[in-house]
Motif scaffolding. Structure first.
Motif, mmCIF file in Angstrom:
data_model
loop_
_atom_site.group_PDB
_atom_site.id
_atom_site.type_symbol
_atom_site.label_atom_id
_atom_site.label_comp_id
_atom_site.label_asym_id
_atom_site.label_seq_id
_atom_site.Cartn_x
_atom_site.Cartn_y
_atom_site.Cartn_z
ATOM 1 N N ARG A 71 1.385 5.383 -0.461
ATOM 2 C CA ARG A 71 0.829 6.733 -0.518
ATOM 3 C C ARG A 71 1.788 7.592 -1.319
ATOM 4 N NH1 ARG A 71 -2.872 10.115 0.922
ATOM 5 N NH2 ARG A 71 -2.407 12.286 1.433
ATOM 6 N N ASP A 89 -2.420 0.617 -4.450
ATOM 7 C CA ASP A 89 -2.222 -0.738 -3.932
ATOM 8 C C ASP A 89 -1.495 -1.553 -4.994
ATOM 9 O OD1 ASP A 89 -3.576 -0.293 -1.499
ATOM 10 O OD2 ASP A 89 -5.510 -0.610 -2.490
ATOM 11 N N ALA A 144 0.865 -1.181 0.000
ATOM 12 C CA ALA A 144 0.000 0.000 0.000
ATOM 13 C C ALA A 144 0.899 1.228 0.000
ATOM 14 C CB ALA A 144 -0.912 0.008 1.219
ATOM 15 N N GLY A 171 1.871 10.815 -1.863
ATOM 16 C CA GLY A 171 2.304 12.013 -1.165
ATOM 17 C C GLY A 171 2.312 13.272 -2.020
ATOM 18 N N ARG A 201 -4.659 9.352 -4.037
ATOM 19 C CA ARG A 201 -3.199 9.339 -3.897
ATOM 20 C C ARG A 201 -2.691 8.026 -3.310
ATOM 21 N NH1 ARG A 201 -1.183 15.388 -1.978
ATOM 22 N NH2 ARG A 201 -2.427 16.583 -3.470
ATOM 23 N N GLU A 202 -3.583 7.068 -3.119
ATOM 24 C CA GLU A 202 -3.197 5.761 -2.603
ATOM 25 C C GLU A 202 -3.118 4.771 -3.764
ATOM 26 O OE1 GLU A 202 -2.534 5.257 0.576
ATOM 27 O OE2 GLU A 202 -3.276 7.154 1.401
#
Length: 231
Positions: free
Chosen positions: A173, A213, A171, A175, A210-211
């Motif tokens: 991010r 996987d 996972a 940023g 913004r995530e």
């Protein structure tokens, strides 16, 4: 940021960690602290290279602007990272632009202070050289990527690199906004969206704002032209 906080920050950096308390205190005392809201310019290409900088908090980007006005992001800076280190040996203009990505505080030091620290402790020079070599390798990899690797591969490589800089999990991010990411991988935001869709349709990842996987690390690595799972 008071004197003690500056000294703690400097002590956390490898190439300042070996300085004695007197030199570290003198270096910290000579620092000028500035605050920068998101999007504001920290340093410009025509600024004199008579100072070096250190991110105290927040994040910033180093970037160039082409003749057509397009931006190319070169490097993302986080807390504790220095920049404009060429001022140690070259007092010419700053070679790029630096701008805040979010609320940031920056320490600026006279270039002669870094030179004095290096003379007092030669290890500073070796650590500085190591840092500059790492950034040179990253810049060369970026040039190679922009010239030889398709956009979906550049995006895959960025996601794997972001995962490696984090906790190494699946996972991630990002940023930064997709607009800022587009400037890093050399694309328009629209082309970036299509590249993410291609990677998602292939089952390599899933995007949630913004995530990201990672669903197939080996597939991403292959798309980026990297060894299995390499960041």
């Amino acid at each position: 940021m008071d004197q003690v906080e500056r000294m703690v920050l400097l002590r956390s950096l490898p190439f300042f960690g070996g300085l004695d308390e007197t030199r570290l205190a003198r270096l910290a005392a000579g620092a000028v602290v500035t605050s920068h809201p998101p999007g504001s310019l920290i340093a410009a290409r025509d600024d004199s290279g008579e100072a070096f900088y250190l991110m105290a908090s927040g994040r910033a980007k180093l970037y160039q602007i082409g003749p057509d006005g397009r931006e190319q992001t070169l490097y993302l800076l986080g807390p504790g990272e220095p920049f404009c280190l060429c001022s140690l040996v070259d007092a010419g203009d700053f070679p790029a632009f630096a701008a805040a990505l979010d609320d940031a505080r920056v320490l600026a030091f006279p270039a002669k202070a870094l030179a004095e620290a290096a003379r007092d402790d030669p290890q500073v020079l070796f650590d500085l050289l190591r840092l500059m070599c790492r950034r040179l390798k990253q810049s060369m990899a970026m040039v190679e990527s922009l010239a030889l690797i398709p956009l979906s591969g550049r995006v895959a490589g960025f996601v794997l690199h972001a995962a490696a800089r984090g906790l190494g999990g699946d996972a991630v991010r990002l940023g930064i906004s997709h607009r800022e990411l587009a400037k890093i991988v050399g694309a328009t935001p629209e082309a970036l969206s299509r590249a993410f869709k291609k990677l998602a349709d292939a089952g390599f990842l899933a995007v949630r704002g913004r995530e990201v996987d990672i669903l197939d690390r080996a597939g991403l690595a292959a798309e980026a032209g990297l060894a299995d799972g390499e960041g």
